[in-house]
Design a protein around this motif. Structure first.
Motif, PDB file in Angstrom:
ATOM      1  N   LEU A  61     -23.391 -17.557  -7.661  1.00 17.23           N
ATOM      2  CA  LEU A  61     -23.059 -17.040  -6.336  1.00 17.23           C
ATOM      3  C   LEU A  61     -22.017 -15.923  -6.437  1.00 17.23           C
ATOM      4  N   MET A  62     -20.990 -16.131  -7.248  1.00 18.98           N
ATOM      5  CA  MET A  62     -19.938 -15.106  -7.378  1.00 18.98           C
ATOM      6  C   MET A  62     -20.472 -13.811  -7.958  1.00 18.98           C
ATOM      7  N   LEU A  63     -21.430 -13.939  -8.906  1.00 21.05           N
ATOM      8  CA  LEU A  63     -21.953 -12.739  -9.578  1.00 21.05           C
ATOM      9  C   LEU A  63     -23.144 -12.125  -8.852  1.00 21.05           C
ATOM     10  N   GLY A  64     -23.516 -12.711  -7.718  1.00 21.19           N
ATOM     11  CA  GLY A  64     -24.629 -12.142  -6.966  1.00 21.19           C
ATOM     12  C   GLY A  64     -25.983 -12.415  -7.572  1.00 21.19           C
ATOM     13  N   LEU A  65     -26.063 -13.423  -8.419  1.00 20.65           N
ATOM     14  CA  LEU A  65     -27.344 -13.793  -9.038  1.00 20.65           C
ATOM     15  C   LEU A  65     -28.068 -14.810  -8.153  1.00 20.65           C
ATOM     16  N   ASP A  66     -29.320 -15.054  -8.490  1.00 21.78           N
ATOM     17  CA  ASP A  66     -30.066 -16.136  -7.836  1.00 21.78           C
ATOM     18  C   ASP A  66     -29.279 -17.443  -8.022  1.00 21.78           C
ATOM     19  N   GLU A  67     -29.059 -18.161  -6.928  1.00 18.95           N
ATOM     20  CA  GLU A  67     -28.224 -19.369  -6.987  1.00 18.95           C
ATOM     21  C   GLU A  67     -28.764 -20.397  -7.981  1.00 18.95           C
ATOM     22  N   THR A  68     -30.071 -20.395  -8.186  1.00 13.92           N
ATOM     23  CA  THR A  68     -30.680 -21.417  -9.049  1.00 13.92           C
ATOM     24  C   THR A  68     -30.878 -20.944 -10.495  1.00 13.92           C
TER      25      THR A  68
END
Lengths: 324, 324, 324, 324
Positions: free
Chosen positions: B307-314
């Protein structure tokens, strides 16, 4: 982008469930259908509760002949019947997890390659039908293949301990929790049915091998995993033996040689096999371990599919071990 | 293509090991280093035997400030010391798995967002520092959040059963196999330290909540997983309660509501939480389950990183359950 | 010299087996017959393998009315039927292990005393028929009796964890080893059938007790033993509470108060109950533990027989704990 | 009436604890003292929590030379030191549970008889000092004695699985619950120290026996019990072999021959050994099982005491099995 499609026949049992879990996360292969007569119309998670939140797929009563590959996760004897009684398109590759075709049996025009990639990778790549090895058979053979190739196999003494999942999900006295917890027992001592496929592979590699494998199978007090300890007379030093094994398994992505003491949970919930050696007097001792449902069944089946379909052999099989 | 880099501080323990396992298979994040003072120079698999064949990475005695994120897998009290005593670049985001910053504590210029995505997702996305929730705290809160949001929380009675991994890898009388096998005991009854962070979250959502949570923690006879049963007075019917929970968890990828009876092994070795409800008389019963080392620790830490890095949460968290 | 004789009706199940084991070693009572319709003519050790070498007794299809006492080890509902359909001599005392007579039910001219010696010893000594308490009921009541006698019982919150033997020997999904190993689940939450007999006893002692017992039963991951933790509001200090409990259980040979933390295996395979107290704020916490098949079933049945027959209450019940 | 007195040296460990439990319930022998340097003055139940309610005896720092027999429950090497450094009256018989005197070693004027009653009963009856056999050694020998007596022993292949209590109560990596639960590993493969005492006994009976016993010891995933499977070439038919074994064990109160499949929990928490045979081709398979702490240690020690003191061999050893 998933470019291939797979179906599962017999998706309600343990090996069917593991095949579903692996294929749901496979990067290249779509799980097109899961066939189950008794569960048709029910969501997969009605039978496999851990799939809740993973997929809304339903069990199907129909067979889709447009898939690239079908996994037969049926009882012993049922795979042959299934292929006899159903019209499976010739274009569909088959990976059979039963013991029906491991000794050279055929059905209709289908002949089967024994699906042990560490012994038969090239043949598997060309195959249309795979007889997936037995769980004990996989772990025992992976402990002995390098010796067979070097022509060093003699009479072998083997202890094997298996988790309860090896006995399937039917309810029986020996699968009752109250009975099995903290308990040990043996079965089929010196007469386990997997010895046939083991001898067949090893004698194909080392024709002079007499086939003497004395195997004591033990029911362990845990759900998953197989531990094998084999020993035999061997003139190699420990270092020579390690060199032989390391050379053999170089480049095999799932079988690794450990120079440290191993324990079963290093491989549980993975497709890996670890092999460790000891030398005591004239005897070489070989320990080999696997997860009986993954490398010993559904994981090896996916590995065989990957090879047959020309995919990366490890696709979908980079699994987090349970370890604790 | 891995575009981001992560480091782990304290990689020899259970949560450090799980963080390693998850990051090795993460599609977008490279595991740049694993710091351990005592193990510097040794291969990771010398400590975590299941990593043999997975990676040849060595433990490092150095800290690399060019990573995007660091996971602090240290004992309680050690994270604060670590951040005080080391120069960690301001550009490095931190996910701390200890309890050092869960109640609003700060260090240097770092302030911490409580990393429970089901409560705080938007704040987490903007955060530079995450206080990762406790294992019991995660499972208990996920059983109560929808009620808090609806202003329906009253005095809560909670039973929690944890696997032995919750107690870490130090050898102690209560972690001896001979003692713990087939045994049950309790600890910190009605006074568990996680109650503070639980009350803090719930009172932020429902300020009128008095904070009464009576919690009986139990040492279970198995390695992994937490089972929580909470109950409280509640006027909602079972259907209304299910509707409330399903609406709340709509769109949350790891927390799912089950209308069937659940059991712990549905979630072991995954980042999932399952929640099931019952209604008995005036009482609403909420069962919630998780793997204490994954959703209760390292998995949630990776989820927060995503979430912090803006990636897919999963990303990196589609895990095969152990199930059997 | 064995001067008395006992028979067992329904000797093939778990409680029947435990009754056999206890009576075979009883100093004063001879096991005259073990009745089982389905196993008549077979040796006891054909069903209970651990009895090999202990006895050559066979299961009997006949009932011997000359015994002093019969133990009914039958399923719930079956005891009443058995006594209705068979002519049991009035001279034969009965200990019934089912729940058929725990709430004041009668059959023919037989009325039953609730067989909890720590509450009813004098009545038991005079009784001809005993309704043996339920397993959960025994452990919960022994945790609460001193408070009831002091008139201090209020609303109680109780967690109970039971081994798999509590569910009997029938094969079912929740007794499959593969499912239950390392697993946790609950059942009959806030609605367990034992609550009725618990309330009946406690309200007889403290008539003003409202009967509020909120009970969460948990399926544990082990075969034998019950752990109970109850808590309630209580003004006593910890020392006052301990004094109350120690005074109450003074002279009761099987229930002991521990001022140290207890764990379940202290009592497994014995007829003992241990009780430990804690005080947190206004709450008194009571832990009580037993072996569900012994003090929770067949051991207590023998204890009741001893009392009815005027024997030493502990005869045949000095058992070696499993402890490890 | 207890007419004899016993003392225990080293009462804080597993075998000391089991010796205490057995002697507390012994009909003829009083437990006069339990010596422990580190625990002197503490109640026994402070160390052995299951003894709460059984005895108020304290550990003693003194040794009482008026007892009839002392049990040495000390670590390997410690028994010899103890007897060298302390003045033990010549009138005191000694049962040593360590391996210090199993191979003919002596100390001061004490010579030791190997305490395996099924091989040496007459010598034990006359002995003043007993070297109590090792746990694995007991179970393996009881599986082979009849063959040795018949002169039929040849090269033997043996698998042995032991519970965690076999490794004692010290905390170590392989006794951590998190590690050992659901895990399997081996140790001392083909080189276990018990082989020496086994060969010594068997060669005394069958001098021509070459001593070849290839033994794979396995760490099992449970606390108590040893499972042994041995096999060897043997010309006897199954019936002949059973007849040989049944004749041999006729009259031995603790070792029984089973013609049905056995499982470990038939003997756990008892002093019994069960032996079962199979014939596969030319091989005779012998399964033998015991509780490693009772027949494999403290129970056999009490059996030896009974024989030395002229008591009933089974006194104090009629134990209820755990069975479930």
């Amino acid at each position: 982008m998933k470019t291939r499609k797979a179906g599962i026949i017999g998706g309600a049992g343990y090996t069917g469930g593991e095949a579903i879990r692996l294929l749901l996360n496979h990067p290249d292969v779509e799980l097109a259908f899961v066939h189950s007569r008794s569960n048709a119309g029910n969501p997969l998670h009605a039978v496999h509760g851990d799939l809740l939140g993973e997929t809304d797929l339903l069990f199907s009563g129909e067979i889709d002949n447009t898939v690239d590959v079908m996994f037969l996760c049926l009882g012993h004897g049922e795979s042959k019947k299934f292929l006899e009684q159903n019209d499976i398109a010739a274009s569909v590759k088959v990976v059979d997890l039963s013991q029906d075709f491991r000794l050279g049996e055929t059905v209709k025009d289908r002949t089967f390659v024994y699906g042990l990639p560490e012994a038969n990778r090239d043949a598997i790549k060309e195959a249309s039908n795979i007889a997936n090895p037995g769980c004990f058979a996989t772990a025992i053979q992976l402990g002995l293949l390098p010796l067979a190739k070097a022509g060093l196999l003699g009479e072998v003494h083997t202890t094997g301990i298996t988790g309860s999942t090896g006995a399937g999900q039917s309810l029986q006295a020996t699968s009752h929790f109250t009975w099995r917890a903290n308990n040990i027992s043996t079965y089929k001592v010196l007469q386990h049915q997997h010895l046939k496929e083991i001898r067949r592979t090893l004698q194909a590699i080392q024709p002079a091998f007499g086939g003497g494998i004395h195997f004591v199978p033990v029911r362990g007090d845990y759900p998953r995993g197989i531990w094998i300890t084999s020993y035999l007379d061997c003139k190699l030093s420990l270092d020579e033996a390690y060199a032989l094994y390391e050379a053999y398994y170089e480049g095999h992505p799932f079988t690794h040689v450990s120079r440290k003491q191993i324990d079963l949970k290093q491989v549980v919930n993975t497709n890996k096999v670890l092999v460790q050696l000891e030398k005591q007097g004239d005897k070489l001792v070989i320990h080999s371990i696997e997860d009986n449902l993954i490398k010993g069944a559904s994981g090896q089946a996916v590995q065989n599919m990957n090879l047959m379909l020309g995919l990366d052999e490890t696709a979908g099989l980079k699994l987090k071990s349970i370890v604790f």
